[in-house]
Design a protein around this motif. Structure first.
Motif, PDB file in Angstrom:
ATOM      1  N   SER A  48      28.695  31.880  10.047  1.00  0.00           N
ATOM      2  CA  SER A  48      27.375  32.504  10.056  1.00  0.00           C
ATOM      3  C   SER A  48      27.318  33.492   8.892  1.00  0.00           C
ATOM      4  CB  SER A  48      27.129  33.214  11.391  1.00  0.00           C
ATOM      5  OG  SER A  48      28.097  34.219  11.598  1.00  0.00           O
ATOM      6  N   MET A  49      26.125  33.733   8.402  1.00  0.00           N
ATOM      7  CA  MET A  49      25.951  34.641   7.274  1.00  0.00           C
ATOM      8  C   MET A  49      26.128  36.081   7.733  1.00  0.00           C
ATOM      9  SD  MET A  49      25.369  35.368   4.148  1.00  0.00           S
ATOM     10  CE  MET A  49      24.647  34.021   3.244  1.00  0.00           C
ATOM     11  N   SER A  50      27.077  36.761   7.132  1.00  0.00           N
ATOM     12  CA  SER A  50      27.284  38.192   7.336  1.00  0.00           C
ATOM     13  C   SER A  50      28.060  38.698   6.129  1.00  0.00           C
ATOM     14  CB  SER A  50      28.073  38.486   8.616  1.00  0.00           C
ATOM     15  OG  SER A  50      29.434  38.107   8.472  1.00  0.00           O
ATOM     16  N   ARG A  51      28.042  39.998   5.928  1.00  0.00           N
ATOM     17  CA  ARG A  51      28.779  40.581   4.801  1.00  0.00           C
ATOM     18  C   ARG A  51      30.272  40.250   4.900  1.00  0.00           C
ATOM     19  NH1 ARG A  51      27.914  44.539   0.946  1.00  0.00           N
ATOM     20  NH2 ARG A  51      29.817  45.495   0.182  1.00  0.00           N
ATOM     21  N   GLY A  52      30.832  40.407   6.081  1.00  0.00           N
ATOM     22  CA  GLY A  52      32.252  40.134   6.271  1.00  0.00           C
ATOM     23  C   GLY A  52      32.601  38.674   6.037  1.00  0.00           C
ATOM     24  N   ASN A  53      31.782  37.767   6.543  1.00  0.00           N
ATOM     25  CA  ASN A  53      32.051  36.340   6.350  1.00  0.00           C
ATOM     26  C   ASN A  53      31.887  35.936   4.892  1.00  0.00           C
ATOM     27  OD1 ASN A  53      32.728  35.843   9.004  1.00  0.00           O
ATOM     28  ND2 ASN A  53      30.722  35.058   9.569  1.00  0.00           N
ATOM     29  N   LEU A  54      30.905  36.513   4.228  1.00  0.00           N
ATOM     30  CA  LEU A  54      30.716  36.210   2.811  1.00  0.00           C
ATOM     31  C   LEU A  54      31.935  36.677   2.007  1.00  0.00           C
ATOM     32  CD1 LEU A  54      28.920  35.115   0.560  1.00  0.00           C
ATOM     33  CD2 LEU A  54      27.702  37.300   0.554  1.00  0.00           C
ATOM     34  N   ALA A  55      32.410  37.867   2.292  1.00  0.00           N
ATOM     35  CA  ALA A  55      33.599  38.384   1.606  1.00  0.00           C
ATOM     36  C   ALA A  55      34.818  37.522   1.909  1.00  0.00           C
ATOM     37  CB  ALA A  55      33.852  39.834   2.001  1.00  0.00           C
ATOM     38  N   ALA A  56      34.978  37.141   3.167  1.00  0.00           N
ATOM     39  CA  ALA A  56      36.121  36.308   3.552  1.00  0.00           C
ATOM     40  C   ALA A  56      36.081  34.959   2.851  1.00  0.00           C
ATOM     41  CB  ALA A  56      36.141  36.120   5.067  1.00  0.00           C
ATOM     42  N   TRP A  57      34.906  34.369   2.762  1.00  0.00           N
ATOM     43  CA  TRP A  57      34.746  33.069   2.100  1.00  0.00           C
ATOM     44  C   TRP A  57      35.110  33.169   0.619  1.00  0.00           C
ATOM     45  CZ3 TRP A  57      34.771  28.131   2.500  1.00  0.00           C
ATOM     46  CH2 TRP A  57      34.205  27.323   1.517  1.00  0.00           C
ATOM     47  N   ILE A  58      34.625  34.186  -0.050  1.00  0.00           N
ATOM     48  CA  ILE A  58      34.913  34.362  -1.477  1.00  0.00           C
ATOM     49  C   ILE A  58      36.407  34.617  -1.682  1.00  0.00           C
ATOM     50  CG2 ILE A  58      34.527  35.848  -3.483  1.00  0.00           C
ATOM     51  CD1 ILE A  58      31.648  36.286  -2.331  1.00  0.00           C
ATOM     52  N   ALA A  59      37.000  35.429  -0.827  1.00  0.00           N
ATOM     53  CA  ALA A  59      38.402  35.805  -0.984  1.00  0.00           C
ATOM     54  C   ALA A  59      39.364  34.655  -0.710  1.00  0.00           C
ATOM     55  CB  ALA A  59      38.731  36.981  -0.062  1.00  0.00           C
ATOM     56  N   GLY A  63      41.384  29.032   3.202  1.00  0.00           N
ATOM     57  CA  GLY A  63      41.798  29.509   4.516  1.00  0.00           C
ATOM     58  C   GLY A  63      40.726  29.309   5.563  1.00  0.00           C
ATOM     59  N   ILE A  64      39.478  29.285   5.134  1.00  0.00           N
ATOM     60  CA  ILE A  64      38.360  29.103   6.056  1.00  0.00           C
ATOM     61  C   ILE A  64      38.006  27.626   6.214  1.00  0.00           C
ATOM     62  CG2 ILE A  64      35.875  29.527   6.319  1.00  0.00           C
ATOM     63  CD1 ILE A  64      36.496  32.324   5.099  1.00  0.00           C
ATOM     64  N   LYS A  65      38.024  26.911   5.114  1.00  0.00           N
ATOM     65  CA  LYS A  65      37.630  25.500   5.144  1.00  0.00           C
ATOM     66  C   LYS A  65      38.596  24.712   4.254  1.00  0.00           C
ATOM     67  CE  LYS A  65      33.668  22.536   4.470  1.00  0.00           C
ATOM     68  NZ  LYS A  65      32.424  22.375   3.736  1.00  0.00           N
ATOM     69  N   PRO A  66      39.738  24.320   4.800  1.00  0.00           N
ATOM     70  CA  PRO A  66      40.712  23.567   4.005  1.00  0.00           C
ATOM     71  C   PRO A  66      40.066  22.344   3.356  1.00  0.00           C
ATOM     72  CG  PRO A  66      41.678  24.201   6.095  1.00  0.00           C
ATOM     73  CD  PRO A  66      40.201  24.531   6.168  1.00  0.00           C
ATOM     74  N   GLY A  67      40.385  22.148   2.097  1.00  0.00           N
ATOM     75  CA  GLY A  67      39.814  21.030   1.359  1.00  0.00           C
ATOM     76  C   GLY A  67      38.538  21.384   0.606  1.00  0.00           C
ATOM     77  N   ALA A  68      38.043  22.608   0.797  1.00  0.00           N
ATOM     78  CA  ALA A  68      36.856  23.043   0.051  1.00  0.00           C
ATOM     79  C   ALA A  68      37.178  23.004  -1.436  1.00  0.00           C
ATOM     80  CB  ALA A  68      36.458  24.455   0.471  1.00  0.00           C
ATOM     81  N   HIS A  69      36.188  22.706  -2.234  1.00  0.00           N
ATOM     82  CA  HIS A  69      36.400  22.602  -3.675  1.00  0.00           C
ATOM     83  C   HIS A  69      36.382  23.956  -4.380  1.00  0.00           C
ATOM     84  CE1 HIS A  69      36.324  18.250  -3.676  1.00  0.00           C
ATOM     85  NE2 HIS A  69      35.320  18.330  -2.825  1.00  0.00           N
ATOM     86  N   MET A  70      35.959  25.006  -3.684  1.00  0.00           N
ATOM     87  CA  MET A  70      35.897  26.325  -4.306  1.00  0.00           C
ATOM     88  C   MET A  70      37.306  26.894  -4.461  1.00  0.00           C
ATOM     89  SD  MET A  70      33.579  29.516  -3.181  1.00  0.00           S
ATOM     90  CE  MET A  70      34.070  31.190  -3.492  1.00  0.00           C
TER      91      MET A  70
END
Length: 91
Positions: A48-59, A63-70
């Protein structure tokens, strides 16, 4: 902080993949982030969109979505917070 984040965003590899309208970020292989703060979710619905989740995704996208291309981009805490502040303003 958001201004610093915008400056960082266009100086980092982010611009090679992501597009943000009105900036020099013109990538075409990753999601367009022009209105990212208007979204309800991140990472193809994984978070879900939140400041913490956005930071976690970027960092640590793998770890959040194995296989992601980012890839992981090395950012210190201040840089990460600044980029998150910038992205939070893109509505």
């Amino acid at each position: 902080e958001a201004k610093a984040g915008g400056d960082l965003f266009v100086k980092r590899p982010c611009v090679m993949c992501h597009r943000i309208g009105g900036t020099r970020a013109g990538g075409t292989v990753a999601p367009d982030l022009t209105h990212i703060a208007s979204r309800q979710t991140l990472a193809a619905g994984t978070l879900s969109m939140s400041r913490g989740n956005l930071a976690a995704w970027i960092a640590d996208p793998q770890g959040i979505k194995p296989g992601a291309h980012m890839p992981v981009v090395s950012l210190n805490g201040d840089e990460l917070n600044a980029i998150v502040a910038y992205l939070e303003g893109l509505k």
